[in-house]
Write a protein that holds these residues in place. Structure first.
Motif, PDB file in Angstrom:
ATOM      1  N   ALA A   1       0.846  -1.198   0.000  1.00 18.67           N
ATOM      2  CA  ALA A   1       0.000   0.000   0.000  1.00 18.67           C
ATOM      3  C   ALA A   1       0.880   1.246   0.000  1.00 18.67           C
ATOM      4  O   ALA A   1       0.576   2.241  -0.663  1.00 18.67           O
ATOM      5  CB  ALA A   1      -0.909   0.005   1.229  1.00 18.67           C
TER       6      ALA A   1
ATOM      7  N   SER B   1       0.973   3.963  -3.091  1.00 19.68           N
ATOM      8  CA  SER B   1       0.432   5.301  -2.841  1.00 19.68           C
ATOM      9  C   SER B   1       1.526   6.369  -2.821  1.00 19.68           C
ATOM     10  O   SER B   1       1.221   7.548  -2.805  1.00 19.68           O
ATOM     11  CB  SER B   1      -0.373   5.319  -1.544  1.00 19.68           C
ATOM     12  OG  SER B   1       0.442   4.914  -0.489  1.00 19.68           O
TER      13      SER B   1
ATOM     14  N   LEU C   1      -5.343  -4.408  -2.341  1.00 21.70           N
ATOM     15  CA  LEU C   1      -4.070  -4.237  -1.627  1.00 21.70           C
ATOM     16  C   LEU C   1      -3.959  -5.189  -0.442  1.00 21.70           C
ATOM     17  O   LEU C   1      -2.966  -5.162   0.276  1.00 21.70           O
ATOM     18  CB  LEU C   1      -3.956  -2.791  -1.113  1.00 21.70           C
ATOM     19  CG  LEU C   1      -3.793  -1.714  -2.185  1.00 21.70           C
ATOM     20  CD1 LEU C   1      -4.029  -0.332  -1.592  1.00 21.70           C
ATOM     21  CD2 LEU C   1      -2.404  -1.800  -2.822  1.00 21.70           C
TER      22      LEU C   1
ATOM     23  N   TYR D   1      -5.449  -4.835   2.242  1.00 25.04           N
ATOM     24  CA  TYR D   1      -5.171  -3.745   3.160  1.00 25.04           C
ATOM     25  C   TYR D   1      -5.621  -4.076   4.578  1.00 25.04           C
ATOM     26  O   TYR D   1      -6.688  -4.660   4.772  1.00 25.04           O
ATOM     27  CB  TYR D   1      -5.940  -2.521   2.653  1.00 25.04           C
ATOM     28  CG  TYR D   1      -5.480  -1.224   3.225  1.00 25.04           C
ATOM     29  CD1 TYR D   1      -4.456  -0.515   2.632  1.00 25.04           C
ATOM     30  CD2 TYR D   1      -6.065  -0.707   4.369  1.00 25.04           C
ATOM     31  CE1 TYR D   1      -4.023   0.687   3.163  1.00 25.04           C
ATOM     32  CE2 TYR D   1      -5.649   0.498   4.899  1.00 25.04           C
ATOM     33  CZ  TYR D   1      -4.625   1.186   4.292  1.00 25.04           C
ATOM     34  OH  TYR D   1      -4.196   2.370   4.816  1.00 25.04           O
TER      35      TYR D   1
ATOM     36  N   MET E   1      -7.946   3.495   5.466  1.00 31.27           N
ATOM     37  CA  MET E   1      -7.435   4.180   4.281  1.00 31.27           C
ATOM     38  C   MET E   1      -8.480   5.155   3.762  1.00 31.27           C
ATOM     39  O   MET E   1      -9.668   5.044   4.078  1.00 31.27           O
ATOM     40  CB  MET E   1      -7.010   3.207   3.184  1.00 31.27           C
ATOM     41  CG  MET E   1      -8.110   2.529   2.428  1.00 31.27           C
ATOM     42  SD  MET E   1      -7.436   1.409   1.169  1.00 31.27           S
ATOM     43  CE  MET E   1      -7.368   2.492  -0.244  1.00 31.27           C
TER      44      MET E   1
ATOM     45  N   PRO F   1      -2.843   5.829   2.422  1.00 31.77           N
ATOM     46  CA  PRO F   1      -2.826   4.574   3.181  1.00 31.77           C
ATOM     47  C   PRO F   1      -2.736   4.836   4.683  1.00 31.77           C
ATOM     48  O   PRO F   1      -1.827   4.364   5.361  1.00 31.77           O
ATOM     49  CB  PRO F   1      -1.556   3.888   2.667  1.00 31.77           C
ATOM     50  CG  PRO F   1      -0.627   5.042   2.412  1.00 31.77           C
ATOM     51  CD  PRO F   1      -1.488   6.190   1.950  1.00 31.77           C
TER      52      PRO F   1
END
Ligand code: AMP
Length: 361
Positions: free
Chosen positions: A99, A103, A245, A247, A251, A269
Motif C-alpha cells: 500500500a 500510494s 491491496l 489492506y 485508508m 494509506p
C-alpha cells in the motif's frame, strides 16, 4: 492473526497530528505507543509512552524501534520506503508495504486503479519536455502536470492551459518523474474513509464532501449529499482498492464526483483529514478503528451518530479558540503545535448537527 492484547506497544512512524490522535485512541484501548520521528518536538510525542528521535534512514535506530513494538504503523505516506520495508522483516507493519509503495507514486496509483477497472483522470508519464508535448493531444488542454512523488496540499503541481505553458511548467517542477493528467471538471470532491480488518471485513463511514482553500482541505461535510447510486459507487471503488491491496487499517480514497461517474484522484494509506469528524460524530472514530484493525481486534461500527462539518484551523485561525469553545455543539481539537505558521494545520473543529440538518457547502 492473533489479537494484540492491551498493554502491547504499537509503533507509529511519524509524529504529526495524525500520530497524536492515533496515540490518544490507542491509549484509550490500553495500548502504549512508541513514536519514531526526526523532529525535535513532534505533536504525537507528548501523548505517547516512548519517542525515538532519529532519521528514518537511521537503520540501527529503526531496528531498535521495531524490536520494541508488537506492530508498527505509519501516519504519512511520504516516509522513505526502504527503511519501512526493512523493519517489515522484523515486526508486522500494517498497512503493509505494498500500500505504501503504490500510494507513494501517482503513476503506480493510477495504474493500480485502472488495473481494477476503476476510473481516474486520463494520464501519461512525463520524463522530459517531449513527453509533455506528446501528452497534450491525447489528454487535451487544460491539463495538470504533477510530480509523481512527494506532492501534497497542491504542492508539486502546475495547471497547463496552453502549449506555451509546457516549457515553464516543466522547468517549475524540476523533475523527470512527472505525470500529466487530463483536467477533470468535477461537480464536487468526495472522499471515502474506510477500515479493513485483518479478517478482510470492511467498515466505511460513507462518502463525505471536501472543500479546499488554497489547495488545503478546509471543510469536510459528513455525509456528502449525493445520489445514493453515486454514494454506492464511491463505496464500491474504495472497497475494491482496499481488497486489491489486501489492506489492513484505515485508508482514504479521494474522488471526483463528475455527476454521471466517480473517478479516483488519489488514495492515502492512513487515517485522513477528511475522517476527523468521526472523532465526535461516529460510533467509532477513524483513529480507534485503525488501532483496532492493526491490532487484529474486531472493527467497531462506522455508524454516523449525527451530521458533522469538520473545519481545519490553519495558521493563526487557531487563535479563535476561545470563540470556538463558546459555540454550542462545536468540539475543538488542538494539536499542541507551538508555532502557528501560515498553511500549518494547528487543529480542527467538528460542528455537530442533528441528522439531516447540517448546512450545505
Ligand atoms: P492532489 O494533490 O492530486 O490531491 O490535487 C490537489 C487538488 O487539485 C485536488 O483536490 C483537486 O481540487 C485538484 N486536481 C487535482 N488533479 C486534478 C485533475 N486531474 N483535474 C482537475 N482538478 C484536479
Amino acid at each position: 492473526m492473533a489479537a494484540l492484547p492491551p498493554g502491547s506497544m504499537i509503533g507509529i512512524l511519524g509524529g504529526g497530528q495524525l500520530g497524536r490522535m492515533l496515540a490518544i485512541a490507542a491509549a484509550r484501548l490500553g495500548y502504549h505507543c512508541h513514536i519514531f520521528a526526526p523532529e525535535a518536538d513532534p505533536p504525537a510525542a507528548e501523548v505517547a509512552a516512548k519517542i525515538t528521535r532519529a532519521d528514518y534512514t537511521d537503520a540501527a535506530a529503526m531496528a531498535k524501534f521495531a524490536s520494541s513494538c508488537a506492530a508498527v504503523t505509519y501516519e504519512f505516506e511520504n516516509i522513505p520506503f526502504d527503511p519501512v520495508a526493512a523493519i517489515a522483516k522484523l515486526v508486522p507493519v500494517r498497512p503493509g508495504t505494498e500500500a505504501l509503495r503504490i500510494s507513494q507514486d501517482r503513476l503506480f496509483e493510477k495504474d493500480f486503479c485502472n488495473s481494477r477497472g476503476i476510473g481516474t483522470a486520463p494520464y501519461r508519464p512525463v520524463a522530459n519536455p517531449a513527453d509533455l508535448c506528446g501528452a497534450v493531444t491525447p489528454l487535451g488542454l487544460p491539463l495538470v502536470l504533477k510530480t509523481r512523488r512527494m506532492g501534497y496540499d497542491g504542492k508539486g503541481q502546475v495547471k497547463i492551459a496552453s502549449t506555451e505553458d509546457t516549457a515553464p511548467a516543466f522547468a517549475a517542477l524540476k523533475s523527470d518523474a512527472l505525470i500529466a493528467e487530463g483536467f477533470i471538471s468535477f461537480k464536487r470532491e468526495l472522499s471515502v474513509v474506510l477500515a479493513r480488518g485483518s479478517d478482510g471485513h470492511i467498515v466505511s463511514w460513507g462518502p463525505v464532501e471536501n472543500i479546499h482553500r488554497n489547495h488545503i482541505l478546509w471543510r469536510t461535510y459528513a455525509p456528502a449529499r449525493i445520489e445514493p447510486v453515486l454514494a454506492a459507487e464511491a463505496e464500491r471503488i474504495a472497497a475494491s482498492l482496499a481488497e486489491g491491496l489486501d489492506y489492513v487499517g484505515v485508508m482514504a480514497v479521494e474522488l471526483f464526483d463528475c455527476g454521471d461517474r466517480i473517478l479516483v484522484n488519489e488514495m492515502a494509506p492512513r487515517v485522513h483529514n477528511s475522517g476527523h469528524w468521526t472523532l465526535d460524530a461516529a460510533v467509532t472514530s477513524q483513529f480507534e478503528q485503525h488501532i483496532r484493525a492493526i491490532c487484529g481486534l474486531p472493527l467497531g461500527s462506522g455508524e454516523r451518530l449525527c451530521d458533522a462539518v469538520m473545519e481545519n484551523l490553519i495558521g493563526d485561525e487557531v487563535n479563535a479558540w476561545p470563540a470556538l469553545l463558546a459555540e454550542p455543539g462545536t468540539k475543538l481539537h488542538l494539536y499542541g503545535k507551538a508555532e502557528a505558521r501560515p498553511g500549518r494545520k494547528m487543529g480542527h473543529v467538528n460542528r455537530l448537527y442533528p441528522t439531516g440538518s447540517a448546512p450545505q457547502p
